[in-house]
Each structure stands twice: as C-alpha cells, then as structure tokens.
Design an enzyme around this catalytic site. Structure first.
Site, PDB file in Angstrom:
ATOM      1  N   ARG A 176       0.907  -1.461  -0.171  1.00 19.78           N
ATOM      2  CA  ARG A 176      -0.295  -0.181  -0.427  1.00 19.78           C
ATOM      3  C   ARG A 176       0.572   1.271  -0.019  1.00 19.78           C
ATOM      4  O   ARG A 176       0.345   2.555   0.725  1.00 19.78           O
ATOM      5  CB  ARG A 176      -1.220   0.065   0.840  1.00 19.78           C
ATOM      6  CG  ARG A 176      -1.852  -1.109   1.445  1.00 19.78           C
ATOM      7  CD  ARG A 176      -2.782  -0.520   0.356  1.00 19.78           C
ATOM      8  NE  ARG A 176      -2.512  -1.275  -0.325  1.00 19.78           N
ATOM      9  CZ  ARG A 176      -2.644  -2.844  -0.547  1.00 19.78           C
ATOM     10  NH1 ARG A 176      -3.409  -3.579   0.061  1.00 19.78           N
ATOM     11  NH2 ARG A 176      -2.028  -3.764  -2.131  1.00 19.78           N
ATOM     12  N   SER A 253     -10.889   0.043   3.428  1.00 18.03           N
ATOM     13  CA  SER A 253     -10.321  -0.429   4.541  1.00 18.03           C
ATOM     14  C   SER A 253      -9.468   1.214   4.726  1.00 18.03           C
ATOM     15  O   SER A 253      -8.653   1.803   4.627  1.00 18.03           O
ATOM     16  CB  SER A 253      -8.625  -0.975   4.232  1.00 18.03           C
ATOM     17  OG  SER A 253      -9.063  -2.552   3.374  1.00 18.03           O
ATOM     18  N   GLU A 355      -4.289   4.190   5.817  1.00 21.16           N
ATOM     19  CA  GLU A 355      -4.512   3.626   4.356  1.00 21.16           C
ATOM     20  C   GLU A 355      -4.734   4.703   3.559  1.00 21.16           C
ATOM     21  O   GLU A 355      -4.141   4.979   3.089  1.00 21.16           O
ATOM     22  CB  GLU A 355      -4.746   2.773   4.122  1.00 21.16           C
ATOM     23  CG  GLU A 355      -5.116   1.903   2.385  1.00 21.16           C
ATOM     24  CD  GLU A 355      -5.931   0.833   2.342  1.00 21.16           C
ATOM     25  OE1 GLU A 355      -5.384  -0.197   2.811  1.00 21.16           O
ATOM     26  OE2 GLU A 355      -6.469   0.891   0.582  1.00 21.16           O
TER      27      GLU A 355
HETATM   28  C1  LIG Z   1     -15.606   0.955  -1.182  1.00 17.35           C
HETATM   29  C2  LIG Z   1     -13.683   1.228  -1.490  1.00 17.35           C
HETATM   30  C3  LIG Z   1     -13.355  -0.346  -1.786  1.00 17.35           C
HETATM   31  C4  LIG Z   1     -11.870  -0.100  -1.762  1.00 17.35           C
HETATM   32  N1  LIG Z   1     -10.958  -0.898  -2.016  1.00 17.35           N
HETATM   33  C5  LIG Z   1      -9.480  -1.033  -1.962  1.00 17.35           C
HETATM   34  C6  LIG Z   1      -8.800  -2.419  -2.494  1.00 17.35           C
HETATM   35  O1  LIG Z   1      -8.976  -3.021  -2.413  1.00 17.35           O
HETATM   36  N2  LIG Z   1      -7.478  -2.380  -2.675  1.00 17.35           N
HETATM   37  C7  LIG Z   1      -7.109  -1.209  -2.571  1.00 17.35           C
HETATM   38  O2  LIG Z   1      -5.660  -1.037  -2.600  1.00 17.35           O
HETATM   39  N3  LIG Z   1      -7.852   0.348  -2.405  1.00 17.35           N
HETATM   40  C8  LIG Z   1      -9.152   0.455  -2.142  1.00 17.35           C
HETATM   41  N4  LIG Z   1      -9.864   1.089  -1.921  1.00 17.35           N
HETATM   42  C9  LIG Z   1      -8.610   2.830  -2.171  1.00 17.35           C
HETATM   43  C10 LIG Z   1      -9.158   3.131  -3.494  1.00 17.35           C
HETATM   44  O3  LIG Z   1      -9.832   3.099  -4.485  1.00 17.35           O
HETATM   45  C11 LIG Z   1      -7.529   3.428  -4.364  1.00 17.35           C
HETATM   46  O4  LIG Z   1      -6.413   3.795  -3.573  1.00 17.35           O
HETATM   47  C12 LIG Z   1      -7.609   3.941  -5.501  1.00 17.35           C
HETATM   48  O5  LIG Z   1      -6.896   3.379  -6.328  1.00 17.35           O
HETATM   49  C13 LIG Z   1      -7.780   4.962  -4.613  1.00 17.35           C
HETATM   50  O6  LIG Z   1      -8.062   5.989  -6.526  1.00 17.35           O
HETATM   51  P1  LIG Z   1      -8.786   7.555  -6.735  1.00 17.35           P
HETATM   52  O7  LIG Z   1      -8.782   8.062  -8.473  1.00 17.35           O
HETATM   53  O8  LIG Z   1      -9.958   7.860  -6.055  1.00 17.35           O
HETATM   54  O9  LIG Z   1      -7.628   8.371  -6.149  1.00 17.35           O
HETATM   55  P2  LIG Z   1      -8.449   9.712  -5.210  1.00 17.35           P
HETATM   56  O10 LIG Z   1      -8.777   9.199  -3.930  1.00 17.35           O
HETATM   57  O11 LIG Z   1      -8.433  11.116  -5.510  1.00 17.35           O
HETATM   58  O12 LIG Z   1      -6.649  10.002  -4.890  1.00 17.35           O
HETATM   59  C14 LIG Z   1      -6.299   9.748  -4.112  1.00 17.35           C
HETATM   60  C15 LIG Z   1      -4.159   9.932  -4.070  1.00 17.35           C
HETATM   61  O13 LIG Z   1      -3.395   9.782  -5.203  1.00 17.35           O
HETATM   62  C16 LIG Z   1      -3.597  11.020  -5.605  1.00 17.35           C
HETATM   63  N5  LIG Z   1      -3.292  11.108  -6.937  1.00 17.35           N
HETATM   64  C17 LIG Z   1      -4.585  10.288  -7.481  1.00 17.35           C
HETATM   65  N6  LIG Z   1      -4.682  10.455  -8.949  1.00 17.35           N
HETATM   66  C18 LIG Z   1      -3.094  10.899  -9.030  1.00 17.35           C
HETATM   67  C19 LIG Z   1      -2.299  11.228 -10.197  1.00 17.35           C
HETATM   68  N7  LIG Z   1      -3.087  10.532 -11.283  1.00 17.35           N
HETATM   69  N8  LIG Z   1      -1.132  11.483 -10.066  1.00 17.35           N
HETATM   70  C20 LIG Z   1      -0.418  11.815  -8.752  1.00 17.35           C
HETATM   71  N9  LIG Z   1      -1.738  11.629  -8.117  1.00 17.35           N
HETATM   72  C21 LIG Z   1      -2.596  11.292  -8.618  1.00 17.35           C
HETATM   73  C22 LIG Z   1      -4.268  11.972  -5.128  1.00 17.35           C
HETATM   74  O14 LIG Z   1      -3.626  12.975  -4.783  1.00 17.35           O
HETATM   75  C23 LIG Z   1      -4.278  11.673  -3.318  1.00 17.35           C
HETATM   76  O15 LIG Z   1      -3.720  11.261  -2.388  1.00 17.35           O
HETATM   77  C24 LIG Z   1     -11.523   1.098  -1.648  1.00 17.35           C
HETATM   78  C25 LIG Z   1     -11.753   2.820  -1.529  1.00 17.35           C
HETATM   79  C26 LIG Z   1     -13.287   2.299  -1.503  1.00 17.35           C
HETATM   80  C27 LIG Z   1     -14.196   3.515  -1.142  1.00 17.35           C
END
Ligand SMILES: Cc1cc2nc3c(=O)[nH]c(=O)nc-3n(C[C@H](O)[C@H](O)[C@H](O)COP(=O)(O)OP(=O)(O)OC[C@H]3O[C@@H](n4cnc5c(N)ncnc54)[C@H](O)[C@@H]3O)c2cc1C
Length: 363
Positions: A176, A253, A355
C-alpha cells in the site's frame, strides 16, 4: 468530464463546484479555493503549471476514493483528473502492454482486460477510482497488486517542470505504498501494464477467493470467473461502490494491516493469549503482516460500532469507516478513527496507521 466520478448533482450548481465532499466517496471535505478539470494529459499539466505559476497549493483528485479531506477544505487549486483512453503499445505472442490514461476508471479497465483475454488484473475487479491512482498506493486485493503488472509510469515532475518516464523498479512499490504516496511532486499522466495473453487468471493466491471459486490455492480459473467471484465477495463486504448502500460511503479499508517484526509479533501473541492466535501472514525479511480487522474487532470495535454524527464502522466490514448518515463531518470521522486506533493500542500495543491520504486533517 466523466460521469462515473462523483459530480455535482443539482442543476443550480456550477459544473465544477468547489465543495470537495462532492468529489469524494466519503462525501466529506470542505471547499477548495478553485477546482479545475483536466480531460487529457496536456490539460492536466497546464492546470498544474498554471496553479504553480500563481503560487497556489495543488491537490490532485481523481475518484476521491482514497482521501479524507478536512472540513476546512483545501485552500489551493484542486485538479480533477478526467483524462480517458487506452491503447496497446507493445505486444508479442505471450503478452500485451497497454498504456492507460490516468483518469480512466479502474474497473472499466479491468473489465476490458478480462474481455480481451489479458490476464493480470482480474483479482483487482471492483476497486473504485482511477487508473492513475493505482500506482500511488500500489493498489492490491485478493492476492494481486498492480506492482506485478506495471512496467512504468508517465508523470509530470513538478521538480524540473518536465514530463518523465519512471520504470517500475524506480517506483518504490511496497505494501500500500510507493514513492508517489504522500508526495505531491509527480502527477501520474498514464500507466503501462504488461499483461499475459491467457484466458486464465494468475494462480489464485488468496484462500477466501480459492474457497469461493471451489479451487485450490495456486490453481488458475477462467478470467471471467475470477472477476465475477471477486465482485461478489467485495459486494458482500460493502467494498463495491453502491449509491444505495451507506456502507460504501467510505474509503474502503481505513487502516493498513500492521507489519510487525518477529519480536513485536511475539509480544502481540502474548497480549492476545487469552483470546486466540492473531491472524498473520509472513512477509519477506522476518516480518508478519497482521490482520487490522481482527485487532479492531477484538479490541471491542465490532461491525456497526457508532461514532459521532452518524459515522460508524461499516455493518459489513470492520476495516471500513463510513459516513453512514451522509451528513457527518470529517471531524466526526477522525474522532472515530482515533478512538479505534487508541483502543487497539491500549489492548494490544500495536499502532494502526491510516491507509487513505489525509488532506488538511490528521488522526
Ligand atoms: C469501497 C472502496 C473499496 C476499496 N478497495 C480497495 C482495495 O481493495 N484495494 C486498494 O488498494 N484500495 C482500495 N480502495 C481505495 C481506493 O479505491 C484506491 O486507492 C484507488 O486507487 C484510489 O483512486 P482514486 O482515483 O479514487 O484516487 P483519489 O482518492 O482521487 O486520490 C488518492 C491519492 O492519490 C493521489 N492521486 C490520484 N490520482 C493521481 C494522479 N494521477 N497523479 C498523482 N497523484 C494522484 C491523490 O492526490 C491522493 O493523494 C477502496 C476504496 C473504496 C471507497
């Protein structure tokens, strides 16, 4: 702009509202100074350069599914990543390398790879958010993580104000985590994945998934079966976004599984001797990854445990903290997170770490 990410919903609001709760899966977060959307890599880079030129702080936001934003919001410019597209950039008899724009919704990509018979992402089905965010915390689930298939990442590097290619070996991928997490230096513009041409999944590594598929750990199954079973398991835990299910108003998580050295694990075993063996998985270098969900549950915080203002532990998964009422504040969520972290530490002497990325708030 995409319609799969959280968007303003009323006709009276501007197309790009500054209330950040609209852009997060927790539905929490105060106002931003400014919100701009980039629909391709050039637009994203221009928005970042423009904000830097005004000396504004920058927050990159994509699906908003891994951020907790404070009630005071974010004083600078929020750049929404809304670029789309996927193309094959290399192939041979056994593999295909696809280049995917950062804003491409992650689960759409997984569905496409499964439909094309490209193996390597199938166990990551149903994870919300964007493709460009997957390298940030080396997204993983059910025995797979993106570090296994990413060959490199195209970024805009704010140091030097230039676009660069970073090979996977230099991304610092770990559990992670990566060099990108908690650092706003690099903006991911696109990600390259090398996938196997195969109708079958990789070896199933996760015991719960193997059981649900009716196979042994190490067996391979048709890609579509792996995807369907992962989606079913995830939905049962509130881990697939569903507007009708308040348990999914979360960041998934909230805490990572603590990684303990052997001495710390033995101490934990001693403190838990009266209730049973803490579930753990051995890692490289004499460490044990311990189940945070078990620690939380055994410290007295069961499913549904309530916090202030209608925040609560998910009724389906001990690790997910939810804005169940839909009207809570980030302060309330943070209060619940602190209560859990401190309770687990008091009971077991183990410190849990969040996380998600915390923006203008802290636990
Ligand atoms: C219901 C649920 C289930 C989930 N299950 C999992 C799982 O099984 N495994 C897991 O690992 N995660 C899980 N997650 C967490 C999440 O979905 C992942 O971490 C996902 O990759 C985040 O993507 P996002 O586009 O929503 O990022 P955001 O929430 O928009 O951003 C997260 C971070 O990444 C940065 N960021 C985003 N895009 C970029 C970019 N292009 N360049 C630089 N920085 C960037 C942002 O600034 C921020 O710091 C879950 C979340 C939810 C709500």
């Amino acid at each position: 702009m995409s319609d799969v990410y959280a968007q303003p919903t009323t006709g009276t609001e501007p197309a790009t509202t500054t209330e950040l709760a609209r852009y997060t899966t927790l539905r929490l977060g105060g106002p931003a100074g400014r919100v701009v959307a980039g629909t391709d890599a050039d637009e994203i880079v221009r928005a970042v350069r423009d904000a830097a030129g005004r000396d504004e702080q920058i927050l990159i936001l994509a699906g908003g599914s891994n951020v907790v934003i404070g009630d005071a919001g974010f004083p600078g410019t929020v750049v929404l990543v809304r670029s789309r597209g996927l193309r094959v950039v290399a192939e041979d008899a056994d593999t295909v390398t696809v280049r995917v724009e950062a804003g491409e919704p992650w689960d759409d990509l997984v569905a496409t790879t499964v439909a094309n018979g490209w193996s390597g992402l199938e166990c990551l089905s149903g994870i919300p958010g964007s493709t460009g965010a997957t390298p940030i915390q080396n997204v993983g689930a059910y025995g797979q993580e993106v570090a296994e298939t990413i060959t490199g990442v195209h970024v805009h590097d704010r140091v030097g104000n230039a676009n660069r290619w970073i090979a996977a070996a230099d991304c610092g991928f770990a559990y992670r985590s990566s060099v990108f997490k908690h650092a706003d230096r690099r903006i991911v513009l696109s990600v390259d994945f090398r996938l196997a041409r195969s109708p079958l999944s990789g070896p199933v590594r996760y015991a719960e998934l193997a059981r649900a598929l009716g196979v042994r750990v190490g067996d391979r199954v048709p890609l579509a079966d792996a995807r369907a079973t992962v989606l079913r398991l995830r939905a049962g835990k509130g881990m697939v976004l569903d507007a009708a299910d308040p348990d999914t108003r979360s960041v998934g998580s909230f805490f990572t599984n603590p990684v303990l050295d052997t001495a710390a694990y033995e101490l934990l075993r001693a403190r838990a001797a009266d209730i049973g063996e803490p579930p753990g998985w051995p890692g490289a270098g004499d460490v044990v990854k311990v189940s945070a969900a078990w620690l939380i549950d055994k410290a007295g915080f069961g499913k549904g445990h309530p916090g202030p203002q209608g925040v609560a532990i998910s009724s389906k998964h001990t690790l997910a903290l939810t804005n169940r009422s839909g009207t809570a504040s980030t302060a309330a969520l943070v209060e619940l997170a602190r209560e859990i972290r401190d309770g687990v530490h008091r009971r077991f002497g183990v410190t849990l770490h969040p996380e998600p990325v915390l923006v203008n708030c802290a636990i």
